[in-house]
Scaffold this motif. Structure first.
Motif: not given
Length: 262
Positions: A83-84, A106-113, A141-145
């Motif tokens: 993620p970092a 999940t954390n990797l996807l959210l960080a990228a998003a 979910f993070s607002g990135n479409d």
């Protein structure tokens, strides 16, 4: 959506090799009026053997990718494994790639998003195409479409991958661009110190994917694939890529002409 191609070497071997490949791809992009996104990894963290070449460290990799953008004006992408790394690469790359084996992280996807960049998620070899909706939802979910999905084959037996073309159409129903990875799906993973492959079939499956209206195609390309330090057994040469590119464009044209039948 405009069709596009992601292409480049598996991993950054040296600045000169990367720039030579990028220059060739830029010339082909201009010659055939097709968008090409340059891809090279700064680190391949999921190599088969501990002795396998992994790449360069992240800052050196980003310096080289920045030079590709500066000299060719091509968009660039690379993959992340932690993620970092998303925050570190966001100002250099245009697309962040999530490796197939990490598509559920999940954390990797959210960080990228959260970077706001396009997030290209490779479908895991162990995933059903309809289950990729959960990976898409995590990014959105993070607002990135800005989400893409890439098919790279499914594992139905020991050391082999199979491509189900229905799966790509099923993923298109999720409302996101879908890419077919023509060279990685030719891998015969594991079973040896490095993965084996059957790259001679990649051009045929790439044309088949274009024929069903896939949005993008992914090719690992190299000036001398047999000398490549990673994925040598499934990459295609720049020369082969140039020969098949006009055929692929013809198949894309046909798919668009008859898209009402899909």
């Amino acid at each position: 959506m405009e069709h596009f191609i992601i292409a480049g070497p598996c991993v950054i071997e040296s600045e000169q090799i990367v720039l030579n490949i990028a220059e060739k791809l830029k010339n082909l992009s201009d010659k055939f009026s097709i968008k090409i996104i340059f891809k090279a990894s700064f680190d391949k963290a999921n190599r088969t053997s501990i002795d396998s070449y992994r790449g360069v460290e992240i800052n050196e990799g980003l310096r080289i990718l920045s030079k590709v953008k500066e000299l060719t004006n091509l968009a660039v992408t690379t993959d992340i494994h932690e993620p970092a790394q998303a925050e570190i690469i966001k100002d250099t790359v245009d697309v962040i790639q999530i490796p197939a084996l990490l598509c559920r992280q999940t954390n990797l996807l959210l960080a990228a998003a959260k970077t706001g960049k396009i997030v290209n998620i490779k479908k895991g070899q162990f995933m059903a195409p309809w289950d990729m909706k959960y990976a898409v939802e995590k990014v959105k979910f993070s607002g990135n479409d800005n989400v893409w999905l890439t098919e790279r084959g499914s594992s139905f037996g020991y050391n082999n991958l199979v491509v189900d073309f229905r799966g790509m159409l099923i993923m298109k129903e999720l409302g996101v661009p879908v890419i077919y990875d023509a060279t990685h799906s030719m891998q015969l993973p594991g079973g040896a110190k490095s993965s084996l492959g059957t790259p001679q079939y990649a051009p045929f499956l790439a044309k088949a994917a274009a024929s069903i209206g896939i949005d993008g195609l992914f090719f690992e390309t190299h000036m001398n694939p047999k000398e490549a330090l990673s994925d040598a057994s499934n990459m295609i040469s720049i020369g082969t890529f140039e020969k098949i590119l006009p055929q692929i464009l013809e198949h894309w044209y046909i798919s668009k002409k008859y898209e009402t039948y899909l």
